[in-house]
Design a protein around this motif. Sequence first.
Motif, PDB file in Angstrom:
ATOM      1  N   ARG A  30       0.851  -1.194   0.000  1.00 39.56           N
ATOM      2  CA  ARG A  30       0.000   0.000   0.000  1.00 39.56           C
ATOM      3  C   ARG A  30       0.880   1.234   0.000  1.00 39.56           C
ATOM      4  O   ARG A  30       2.057   1.176   0.308  1.00 39.56           O
ATOM      5  CB  ARG A  30      -0.849   0.058   1.277  1.00 39.56           C
ATOM      6  N   SER A  31       0.257   2.369  -0.272  1.00 39.02           N
ATOM      7  CA  SER A  31       0.961   3.640  -0.110  1.00 39.02           C
ATOM      8  C   SER A  31       0.963   3.993   1.374  1.00 39.02           C
ATOM      9  O   SER A  31       0.145   3.475   2.156  1.00 39.02           O
ATOM     10  CB  SER A  31       0.255   4.740  -0.902  1.00 39.02           C
ATOM     11  N   ALA A  32       1.847   4.889   1.756  1.00 39.05           N
ATOM     12  CA  ALA A  32       1.879   5.348   3.150  1.00 39.05           C
ATOM     13  C   ALA A  32       0.553   6.026   3.493  1.00 39.05           C
ATOM     14  O   ALA A  32       0.022   5.852   4.594  1.00 39.05           O
ATOM     15  CB  ALA A  32       3.048   6.300   3.381  1.00 39.05           C
ATOM     16  N   ASN A  33      -0.012   6.776   2.553  1.00 35.18           N
ATOM     17  CA  ASN A  33      -1.282   7.449   2.784  1.00 35.18           C
ATOM     18  C   ASN A  33      -2.395   6.435   3.069  1.00 35.18           C
ATOM     19  O   ASN A  33      -3.173   6.594   4.018  1.00 35.18           O
ATOM     20  CB  ASN A  33      -1.648   8.302   1.565  1.00 35.18           C
ATOM     21  N   ALA A  34      -2.470   5.379   2.264  1.00 33.10           N
ATOM     22  CA  ALA A  34      -3.499   4.356   2.466  1.00 33.10           C
ATOM     23  C   ALA A  34      -3.287   3.643   3.804  1.00 33.10           C
ATOM     24  O   ALA A  34      -4.250   3.325   4.507  1.00 33.10           O
ATOM     25  CB  ALA A  34      -3.483   3.347   1.319  1.00 33.10           C
ATOM     26  N   GLU A  35      -2.036   3.420   4.167  1.00 28.66           N
ATOM     27  CA  GLU A  35      -1.742   2.752   5.437  1.00 28.66           C
ATOM     28  C   GLU A  35      -2.163   3.614   6.621  1.00 28.66           C
ATOM     29  O   GLU A  35      -2.748   3.117   7.585  1.00 28.66           O
ATOM     30  CB  GLU A  35      -0.254   2.424   5.529  1.00 28.66           C
ATOM     31  N   ILE A  36      -1.911   4.913   6.547  1.00 25.65           N
ATOM     32  CA  ILE A  36      -2.330   5.825   7.618  1.00 25.65           C
ATOM     33  C   ILE A  36      -3.851   5.799   7.749  1.00 25.65           C
ATOM     34  O   ILE A  36      -4.392   5.759   8.861  1.00 25.65           O
ATOM     35  CB  ILE A  36      -1.804   7.253   7.359  1.00 25.65           C
ATOM     36  N   GLU A  37      -4.555   5.803   6.621  1.00 29.17           N
ATOM     37  CA  GLU A  37      -6.020   5.764   6.655  1.00 29.17           C
ATOM     38  C   GLU A  37      -6.513   4.478   7.313  1.00 29.17           C
ATOM     39  O   GLU A  37      -7.420   4.512   8.147  1.00 29.17           O
ATOM     40  CB  GLU A  37      -6.571   5.890   5.225  1.00 29.17           C
ATOM     41  N   ILE A  38      -5.908   3.359   6.990  1.00 27.49           N
ATOM     42  CA  ILE A  38      -6.306   2.082   7.589  1.00 27.49           C
ATOM     43  C   ILE A  38      -6.022   2.086   9.095  1.00 27.49           C
ATOM     44  O   ILE A  38      -6.859   1.660   9.898  1.00 27.49           O
ATOM     45  CB  ILE A  38      -5.588   0.917   6.889  1.00 27.49           C
ATOM     46  N   ALA A  43      -7.978   2.298  14.680  1.00 26.91           N
ATOM     47  CA  ALA A  43      -7.939   2.959  15.992  1.00 26.91           C
ATOM     48  C   ALA A  43      -9.323   3.468  16.385  1.00 26.91           C
ATOM     49  O   ALA A  43      -9.746   3.323  17.536  1.00 26.91           O
ATOM     50  CB  ALA A  43      -6.926   4.099  15.978  1.00 26.91           C
ATOM     51  N   LEU A  44     -10.037   4.059  15.432  1.00 25.23           N
ATOM     52  CA  LEU A  44     -11.394   4.532  15.719  1.00 25.23           C
ATOM     53  C   LEU A  44     -12.315   3.358  16.048  1.00 25.23           C
ATOM     54  O   LEU A  44     -13.149   3.455  16.957  1.00 25.23           O
ATOM     55  CB  LEU A  44     -11.950   5.320  14.528  1.00 25.23           C
ATOM     56  N   GLY A  45     -12.163   2.263  15.329  1.00 29.72           N
ATOM     57  CA  GLY A  45     -12.977   1.071  15.593  1.00 29.72           C
ATOM     58  C   GLY A  45     -12.752   0.532  17.000  1.00 29.72           C
ATOM     59  O   GLY A  45     -13.698   0.130  17.684  1.00 29.72           O
ATOM     60  N   MET A  49     -15.978   3.700  17.401  1.00 30.03           N
ATOM     61  CA  MET A  49     -16.500   4.603  16.374  1.00 30.03           C
ATOM     62  C   MET A  49     -16.242   3.982  15.007  1.00 30.03           C
ATOM     63  O   MET A  49     -15.114   3.963  14.522  1.00 30.03           O
ATOM     64  CB  MET A  49     -15.820   5.959  16.458  1.00 30.03           C
ATOM     65  N   SER A  50     -17.285   3.453  14.410  1.00 31.75           N
ATOM     66  CA  SER A  50     -17.165   2.818  13.106  1.00 31.75           C
ATOM     67  C   SER A  50     -17.367   3.857  12.011  1.00 31.75           C
ATOM     68  O   SER A  50     -18.338   4.606  12.027  1.00 31.75           O
ATOM     69  CB  SER A  50     -18.210   1.709  12.975  1.00 31.75           C
ATOM     70  N   VAL A  51     -16.426   3.910  11.079  1.00 27.63           N
ATOM     71  CA  VAL A  51     -16.517   4.841   9.956  1.00 27.63           C
ATOM     72  C   VAL A  51     -16.598   4.005   8.690  1.00 27.63           C
ATOM     73  O   VAL A  51     -15.671   3.277   8.365  1.00 27.63           O
ATOM     74  CB  VAL A  51     -15.293   5.785   9.893  1.00 27.63           C
ATOM     75  N   LYS A  52     -17.721   4.119   7.989  1.00 31.19           N
ATOM     76  CA  LYS A  52     -17.888   3.355   6.764  1.00 31.19           C
ATOM     77  C   LYS A  52     -17.006   3.921   5.669  1.00 31.19           C
ATOM     78  O   LYS A  52     -16.742   5.119   5.619  1.00 31.19           O
ATOM     79  CB  LYS A  52     -19.344   3.380   6.303  1.00 31.19           C
ATOM     80  N   GLN A  53     -16.567   3.041   4.796  1.00 34.02           N
ATOM     81  CA  GLN A  53     -15.765   3.436   3.645  1.00 34.02           C
ATOM     82  C   GLN A  53     -16.654   4.198   2.670  1.00 34.02           C
ATOM     83  O   GLN A  53     -17.735   3.742   2.325  1.00 34.02           O
ATOM     84  CB  GLN A  53     -15.197   2.186   2.972  1.00 34.02           C
ATOM     85  N   SER A  54     -16.214   5.375   2.245  1.00 32.40           N
ATOM     86  CA  SER A  54     -16.959   6.129   1.245  1.00 32.40           C
ATOM     87  C   SER A  54     -16.914   5.369  -0.069  1.00 32.40           C
ATOM     88  O   SER A  54     -15.954   4.659  -0.352  1.00 32.40           O
ATOM     89  CB  SER A  54     -16.344   7.509   1.042  1.00 32.40           C
ATOM     90  N   GLU A  55     -17.948   5.548  -0.862  1.00 33.09           N
ATOM     91  CA  GLU A  55     -17.963   4.881  -2.158  1.00 33.09           C
ATOM     92  C   GLU A  55     -16.883   5.507  -3.030  1.00 33.09           C
ATOM     93  O   GLU A  55     -16.848   6.719  -3.218  1.00 33.09           O
ATOM     94  CB  GLU A  55     -19.327   5.032  -2.828  1.00 33.09           C
TER      95      GLU A  55
END
Length: 67
Positions: A30-38, A43-45, A49-55
Amino acid sequence: MPAQSKKAFALRLDPALYAAIERLAADELRSANAEIEILLREALGRRGMSVKQSEAPKRGRPPKEES
């Protein structure tokens, strides 16, 4: 600009922390950006706090319209 764009902002990280994220991202292909998002979603989960993936915007050529 696409309708579903991502929020861009400056993020200042300790260089050692960023290097660790880059290594983890490379291991996961993955990119570093994608890894930070994951990592943020995980951490939120854990905090309940569940955050759904945007379409994601559709890629490629749109399908032909039938007439």
